[in-house]
Structure formats: structure tokens, C-alpha cells
Motif scaffolding. Sequence first.
Motif, PDB file in Angstrom:
ATOM      1  N   GLY A   1      -4.158  12.569   1.537  1.00 37.47           N
ATOM      2  CA  GLY A   1      -4.737  11.898   2.694  1.00 37.47           C
ATOM      3  C   GLY A   1      -5.208  10.492   2.421  1.00 37.47           C
ATOM      4  N   ARG A   2      -5.636  10.221   1.184  1.00 35.10           N
ATOM      5  CA  ARG A   2      -6.213   8.901   0.887  1.00 35.10           C
ATOM      6  C   ARG A   2      -5.123   7.902   0.524  1.00 35.10           C
ATOM      7  N   GLN A   3      -5.047   6.827   1.255  1.00 39.78           N
ATOM      8  CA  GLN A   3      -4.020   5.818   1.021  1.00 39.78           C
ATOM      9  C   GLN A   3      -4.425   4.895  -0.117  1.00 39.78           C
ATOM     10  N   LEU A   4      -3.426   4.484  -0.923  1.00 35.70           N
ATOM     11  CA  LEU A   4      -3.685   3.508  -1.985  1.00 35.70           C
ATOM     12  C   LEU A   4      -3.590   2.119  -1.376  1.00 35.70           C
TER      13      LEU A   4
ATOM     14  N   SER B   1       0.867  -1.186   0.000  1.00 39.57           N
ATOM     15  CA  SER B   1       0.000   0.000   0.000  1.00 39.57           C
ATOM     16  C   SER B   1       0.896   1.226   0.000  1.00 39.57           C
ATOM     17  N   ILE B   2       0.410   2.304  -0.608  1.00 44.03           N
ATOM     18  CA  ILE B   2       1.219   3.520  -0.714  1.00 44.03           C
ATOM     19  C   ILE B   2       0.424   4.700  -0.194  1.00 44.03           C
ATOM     20  N   HIS B   3       1.009   5.382   0.775  1.00 40.98           N
ATOM     21  CA  HIS B   3       0.400   6.616   1.259  1.00 40.98           C
ATOM     22  C   HIS B   3       1.055   7.779   0.491  1.00 40.98           C
ATOM     23  N   PRO B   4       0.291   8.550  -0.262  1.00 40.57           N
ATOM     24  CA  PRO B   4       0.864   9.626  -1.081  1.00 40.57           C
ATOM     25  C   PRO B   4       1.795  10.557  -0.318  1.00 40.57           C
ATOM     26  N   ASP B   5       1.448  10.931   0.910  1.00 45.12           N
ATOM     27  CA  ASP B   5       2.308  11.833   1.679  1.00 45.12           C
ATOM     28  C   ASP B   5       3.702  11.243   1.894  1.00 45.12           C
ATOM     29  N   THR B   6       3.712   9.930   2.190  1.00 43.07           N
ATOM     30  CA  THR B   6       4.988   9.243   2.405  1.00 43.07           C
ATOM     31  C   THR B   6       5.808   9.220   1.120  1.00 43.07           C
TER      32      THR B   6
ATOM     33  N   ALA C   1      -2.921   5.589 -10.651  1.00 41.75           N
ATOM     34  CA  ALA C   1      -3.671   5.636  -9.394  1.00 41.75           C
ATOM     35  C   ALA C   1      -3.412   6.935  -8.639  1.00 41.75           C
ATOM     36  N   TYR C   2      -2.252   7.514  -8.853  1.00 44.82           N
ATOM     37  CA  TYR C   2      -1.923   8.769  -8.185  1.00 44.82           C
ATOM     38  C   TYR C   2      -0.757   9.416  -8.951  1.00 44.82           C
ATOM     39  N   SER C   3      -0.744  10.731  -9.032  1.00 41.72           N
ATOM     40  CA  SER C   3       0.365  11.424  -9.695  1.00 41.72           C
ATOM     41  C   SER C   3       0.499  12.831  -9.129  1.00 41.72           C
ATOM     42  N   TYR C   4       1.677  13.379  -9.257  1.00 42.21           N
ATOM     43  CA  TYR C   4       1.902  14.774  -8.874  1.00 42.21           C
ATOM     44  C   TYR C   4       3.125  15.284  -9.622  1.00 42.21           C
ATOM     45  N   GLU C   5       3.250  16.610  -9.668  1.00 38.92           N
ATOM     46  CA  GLU C   5       4.376  17.226 -10.376  1.00 38.92           C
ATOM     47  C   GLU C   5       5.039  18.260  -9.488  1.00 38.92           C
ATOM     48  N   MET C   6       6.366  18.174  -9.417  1.00 37.82           N
ATOM     49  CA  MET C   6       7.149  19.151  -8.671  1.00 37.82           C
ATOM     50  C   MET C   6       7.783  20.123  -9.655  1.00 37.82           C
TER      51      MET C   6
END
Length: 287
Positions: free
Chosen positions: A132-135, A78-83, A114-119
Amino acid sequence: MRKHIYSVVFYCTVFALLLVSLSCTKEPNTTRSETTKLALRDVGHHLLLSNQDSTSLIMPVINLGNFKYELSFENQLSIHPDTLVKHIKISFEKASLPNQYLTEVIKCEDNQVAYSYEMKENKENGIIPCGGRQLHSDCYLVTVRFTKITKAGSGYTLPIVLSIIGIFGLLLFKFFRTRSKPSNEINQDNYKAIGQYKFYPEQNNLVKAATEISLSKKECELLALFVANPNKIIKRDELTKKVWEDHGVFVGRSLDTYISKLRKKLQEDASIKLTNVHGVGYKLEVL
């Protein structure tokens, strides 16, 4: 002194280009690729620890090309986005990797994101959705693609600087060689004046104003004899003996042929004449 300066410029240029060659041979992209793989394995390690998993394997990180890398795992997690965001940021900063990248978490079964972000360089412009929502536990691939390679860690700074130095050095060397070319090819004061011409026997050259006229070895030897005896008759036998004696068989018309060639090369100055004294020899007349 001038020759010394040219030598210094030349060898400095060669040295700089050699360094460029060695730098390029090492392939900066290869170094950055290995650093990125280590950083992503560190990220994978922390993701597994957050799942209380200290035994399953992190699969080899794959370079997908175009500055994109893929992290995968032996087992589901499982992957927590914040982590994920936190540890990628920390690992990349420790490895001095570029700080502009796009991260995607992809499901193995259907390749859906399932989740993505850009820096981005400006943090306010970065796109980081709510973490906040864990995968939930599943098979995931984590990909990172660097969107702008501008940091010093990219490895291109040294080769670029050395290339500029090398190119500048070659241009400088060529400039000085071009300026010094006349003095190298025509040995400055080592000439004999013949009317409007300058005769350089060592270079087999005649020069009139800015025009250079090449002489063959025989033409040069003949002209040297005439210049040493201006306005004097030189017998045919003397000319043939001194010019052809040690150089193979002399053909009867050879002397006349070379005299004719010399006349043509001296014809631009009316004050110079190569006169045939019938039955005796030739004379260089300089008015």
C-alpha cells in the motif's frame, strides 16, 4: 547385416552429438538473458507510464551474473509496490520465464533496499509485504534474481536429452563393436588348422584357444608355405626364393632366424614340429 546395423547406430550417434554441439553453441543462457532483459524493459515501461512519463529513457538492463538482472531509469520516479509486483508477474509469464525470483528496489544514493519481495512456486510461501505504501520519487534500481531455474524455458532440456541419446548410442556402438571384434579381426572361417592352432594368413595371426599370436609378414609367408605342404620337405632355395625374391637383399641367416621365431610361436603344441633337414631344407611335421 551386422555391419549395416553398426553403421546406422554410429551415424545416428554422430548426428545426435552434432545436434548437441549446435544447441550448446547457441548458448541457452544467452537466449534466456535476452528474454529476461526484454521482459524487464516492459516492466520499466509500465512503471514510467504509471508516473505519467512517456518520454524519459529506460537504461539498458544489466545482467549481473548468477541469474540476477538490474533495471534502471534515466530520471527519478515513484514506485507503487502493487504495480511493480503486478507487472513483473505479467511480463515474466508472457515471456515464459521462471516463476521463482527475488525482487529488490534499491536506492541509488546509498544502495539501501527500499522494498523487496520473493515469489516462490507455492504462492502461499511467497513473501510479498504490504504494497500500500508508495515509494516517493527518487532514483531507484530494480533488481531481479531467479532463485530456481527449472522451467522448460531455461533452454537446457534439448541438449540434455540429445546428450543422453548420444552417450547411449556410443555405448551401444562400443558394445556391438566389442562383441564383433573377434569376427572382424579374425575372419571367422577363413583359417587353416595347424594342430591346436588356427592360422589366419590374411590377418597375420595365430590363435590358440583365446590367445592371439601376431606374426610378421615374413613369418606369415613362411608358415603359409609350410601349411600348404604339411609333412613335406621344402628346400631352402625354394623358401628363400618365394619369400625374399622380390623383397630386397636376402641375408644367409635370415631364413634360420625366422624359422627359429616360428618354432617359439608354435611351441605350445607338442604335436607340431618345424624340423631342419640338414643341407636340404625344412619340414612342418604335424602329428
